[in-house]
Design a protein around this motif. Structure first.
Motif, PDB file in Angstrom:
ATOM      1  N   LEU A  11       1.020  -1.134   0.067  1.00  0.00           N
ATOM      2  CA  LEU A  11      -0.005   0.199  -0.045  1.00  0.00           C
ATOM      3  C   LEU A  11       0.886   1.251  -0.035  1.00  0.00           C
ATOM      4  O   LEU A  11       1.538   1.445   0.931  1.00  0.00           O
ATOM      5  N   PRO A  12       0.686   2.160  -0.989  1.00  0.00           N
ATOM      6  CA  PRO A  12       1.531   3.317  -1.182  1.00  0.00           C
ATOM      7  C   PRO A  12       0.957   4.379   0.150  1.00  0.00           C
ATOM      8  O   PRO A  12      -0.247   4.284   0.596  1.00  0.00           O
ATOM      9  N   GLU A  13       1.782   5.316   0.442  1.00  0.00           N
ATOM     10  CA  GLU A  13       1.507   6.503   1.041  1.00  0.00           C
ATOM     11  C   GLU A  13       1.126   7.496   0.117  1.00  0.00           C
ATOM     12  O   GLU A  13       1.666   7.871  -1.001  1.00  0.00           O
ATOM     13  N   ILE A  14      -0.112   8.226   0.517  1.00  0.00           N
ATOM     14  CA  ILE A  14      -0.477   9.274  -0.340  1.00  0.00           C
ATOM     15  C   ILE A  14      -0.533  10.510   0.518  1.00  0.00           C
ATOM     16  O   ILE A  14      -0.855  10.493   1.666  1.00  0.00           O
ATOM     17  N   THR A  15      -0.395  11.744   0.110  1.00  0.00           N
ATOM     18  CA  THR A  15      -0.582  12.775   1.042  1.00  0.00           C
ATOM     19  C   THR A  15      -1.856  13.846   0.742  1.00  0.00           C
ATOM     20  O   THR A  15      -2.536  13.513  -0.398  1.00  0.00           O
ATOM     21  N   LEU A  16      -1.937  14.618   1.524  1.00  0.00           N
ATOM     22  CA  LEU A  16      -3.369  15.519   1.376  1.00  0.00           C
ATOM     23  C   LEU A  16      -2.940  16.562   0.098  1.00  0.00           C
ATOM     24  O   LEU A  16      -3.876  16.683  -0.646  1.00  0.00           O
ATOM     25  N   ASP A  17      -1.774  16.902  -0.133  1.00  0.00           N
ATOM     26  CA  ASP A  17      -1.248  17.743  -1.043  1.00  0.00           C
ATOM     27  C   ASP A  17      -1.741  16.803  -2.508  1.00  0.00           C
ATOM     28  O   ASP A  17      -2.127  17.598  -3.512  1.00  0.00           O
ATOM     29  N   GLU A  18      -1.240  15.625  -2.539  1.00  0.00           N
ATOM     30  CA  GLU A  18      -1.344  14.859  -3.828  1.00  0.00           C
ATOM     31  C   GLU A  18      -2.898  14.579  -3.961  1.00  0.00           C
ATOM     32  O   GLU A  18      -3.293  14.556  -5.442  1.00  0.00           O
ATOM     33  N   ARG A  30      -4.186  30.462  -1.096  1.00  0.00           N
ATOM     34  CA  ARG A  30      -4.619  30.511   0.297  1.00  0.00           C
ATOM     35  C   ARG A  30      -4.754  28.965   0.444  1.00  0.00           C
ATOM     36  O   ARG A  30      -4.920  28.116  -0.181  1.00  0.00           O
ATOM     37  N   PRO A  31      -4.663  28.953   1.834  1.00  0.00           N
ATOM     38  CA  PRO A  31      -4.725  27.541   2.484  1.00  0.00           C
ATOM     39  C   PRO A  31      -6.355  26.986   2.475  1.00  0.00           C
ATOM     40  O   PRO A  31      -7.341  27.867   2.382  1.00  0.00           O
ATOM     41  N   PRO A  32      -6.290  25.681   2.325  1.00  0.00           N
ATOM     42  CA  PRO A  32      -7.744  25.208   2.326  1.00  0.00           C
ATOM     43  C   PRO A  32      -8.418  25.393   3.569  1.00  0.00           C
ATOM     44  O   PRO A  32      -7.590  25.492   4.637  1.00  0.00           O
ATOM     45  N   HIS A  33      -9.603  25.573   3.701  1.00  0.00           N
ATOM     46  CA  HIS A  33     -10.531  25.643   5.055  1.00  0.00           C
ATOM     47  C   HIS A  33     -10.334  24.404   5.630  1.00  0.00           C
ATOM     48  O   HIS A  33     -10.231  23.112   5.441  1.00  0.00           O
ATOM     49  N   PRO A  34     -10.473  24.569   7.135  1.00  0.00           N
ATOM     50  CA  PRO A  34     -10.003  23.511   8.096  1.00  0.00           C
ATOM     51  C   PRO A  34     -10.938  22.285   7.802  1.00  0.00           C
ATOM     52  O   PRO A  34     -10.657  21.163   7.938  1.00  0.00           O
ATOM     53  N   ARG A  35     -12.280  22.640   7.434  1.00  0.00           N
ATOM     54  CA  ARG A  35     -13.281  21.601   7.423  1.00  0.00           C
ATOM     55  C   ARG A  35     -13.019  20.851   6.240  1.00  0.00           C
ATOM     56  O   ARG A  35     -13.153  19.547   6.160  1.00  0.00           O
ATOM     57  N   THR A  36     -12.376  21.571   5.181  1.00  0.00           N
ATOM     58  CA  THR A  36     -12.116  20.822   3.901  1.00  0.00           C
ATOM     59  C   THR A  36     -10.739  19.866   4.204  1.00  0.00           C
ATOM     60  O   THR A  36     -10.791  18.539   3.541  1.00  0.00           O
ATOM     61  N   VAL A  37      -9.867  20.289   5.060  1.00  0.00           N
ATOM     62  CA  VAL A  37      -8.731  19.483   5.412  1.00  0.00           C
ATOM     63  C   VAL A  37      -9.128  18.185   6.318  1.00  0.00           C
ATOM     64  O   VAL A  37      -8.791  17.045   5.948  1.00  0.00           O
ATOM     65  N   LYS A  38     -10.141  18.567   7.252  1.00  0.00           N
ATOM     66  CA  LYS A  38     -10.581  17.468   7.966  1.00  0.00           C
ATOM     67  C   LYS A  38     -11.410  16.366   7.286  1.00  0.00           C
ATOM     68  O   LYS A  38     -10.986  15.213   7.567  1.00  0.00           O
ATOM     69  N   HIS A  40     -10.683  15.914   4.194  1.00  0.00           N
ATOM     70  CA  HIS A  40     -10.054  14.923   3.212  1.00  0.00           C
ATOM     71  C   HIS A  40      -9.019  13.852   4.016  1.00  0.00           C
ATOM     72  O   HIS A  40      -8.804  12.927   3.637  1.00  0.00           O
ATOM     73  N   GLN A  41      -8.703  14.344   5.147  1.00  0.00           N
ATOM     74  CA  GLN A  41      -7.759  13.371   6.035  1.00  0.00           C
ATOM     75  C   GLN A  41      -8.736  12.023   6.311  1.00  0.00           C
ATOM     76  O   GLN A  41      -8.095  10.926   6.407  1.00  0.00           O
ATOM     77  N   GLN A  42      -9.935  12.159   6.589  1.00  0.00           N
ATOM     78  CA  GLN A  42     -10.839  11.178   6.861  1.00  0.00           C
ATOM     79  C   GLN A  42     -10.855  10.483   5.905  1.00  0.00           C
ATOM     80  O   GLN A  42     -10.983   9.017   5.890  1.00  0.00           O
TER      81      GLN A  42
END
Length: 232
Positions: A11-18, A30-38, A40-42
């Protein structure tokens, strides 16, 4: 023709930026909204539990070239103007298909049917990033095996790109691969099912042209506008 080889890919690792890049998102200003980050991490965590990277590959003899075509054993041909230039002196062609399985596609359908389009969009981007990385891992592993034998390899190329528009050649690739062994087949449009799968070819031999670090992306009309051009 040799028997196809099946590999289970770690299993490869993928990043949020990818994942953002696979979506075509640009957060350089501009950075992504915290809700967007959360979210995508989920979704990245969920995707990791669904992905099953697998590759199948086979070595096929090259018999010659024609105008815009590469002639393989048993009279089969691959038709792309780029192939004779890149792999015309190859002794063999390596045909490779990589998939991350169907579970992630099933989950995508569930999200869409539930109207959770943000989750579906993020999961689709995760799947794109995963299959790109899994394909790169498989290709690198094949390259290393042949390089250890003192042979050279071309960069990988695949049908469906601007330099190789004829998807009919997928029938040739799948004829040799027998990719149903890892659950793959072609639909009526010659697209791979499950959808998050790729097929590529690569020449191998002693006397290949030197393209000085170029990849197939350099011959694609999308160039750097492709959202996945920097993903792997």
């Amino acid at each position: 023709m040799r028997e196809p080889v099946i590999w289970e890919i770690p299993l490869p690792e993928i990043t949020l930026d990818e994942v953002f890049q696979a979506e075509g998102a640009n957060y350089s200003q501009r950075p992504p909204h915290p809700r967007t980050v959360k979210l995508h991490q989920q979704i990245i965590e969920e995707a990791a539990s669904l992905v099953r990277p697998t590759a199948i590959w086979v070595e096929v003899d090259v018999k010659g070239t024609g105008v815009g075509e590469l002639i393989l054993e048993d009279g089969f041909k691959l038709t792309s103007n780029l192939l004779p230039n890149v792999a015309g002196t190859a002794e063999k062609m390596l045909l490779i298909s990589t998939t991350i399985g169907s579970a992630i596609e099933d989950r995508l359908t569930e999200y869409k049917e539930a109207g959770k389009m943000s989750e579906a969009f993020a999961l689709d981007a995760c799947a794109t990033a995963y299959v790109a990385k899994a394909g790169t891992i498989a290709m690198s592993r094949v390259e290393e095996a042949y390089h250890r034998k003192g042979l050279k390899t071309t960069f990988p190329m695949g049908p469906g790109h601007s330099y190789w528009k004829g998807l009919e050649d997928m029938q040739v690739i799948f004829h040799f691969l027998r990719a149903e062994r890892i659950g793959l087949h072609l639909n009526d449009s010659n697209l791979i099912v499950p959808r998050k799968s790729v097929a590529m070819v690569m020449g191998v031999g002693h006397n290949l042209p030197d393209f000085k670090g170029k990849t197939h992306c350099h011959f694609c009309s999308l160039q750097k506008t492709c959202p996945m051009s920097q993903a792997v």
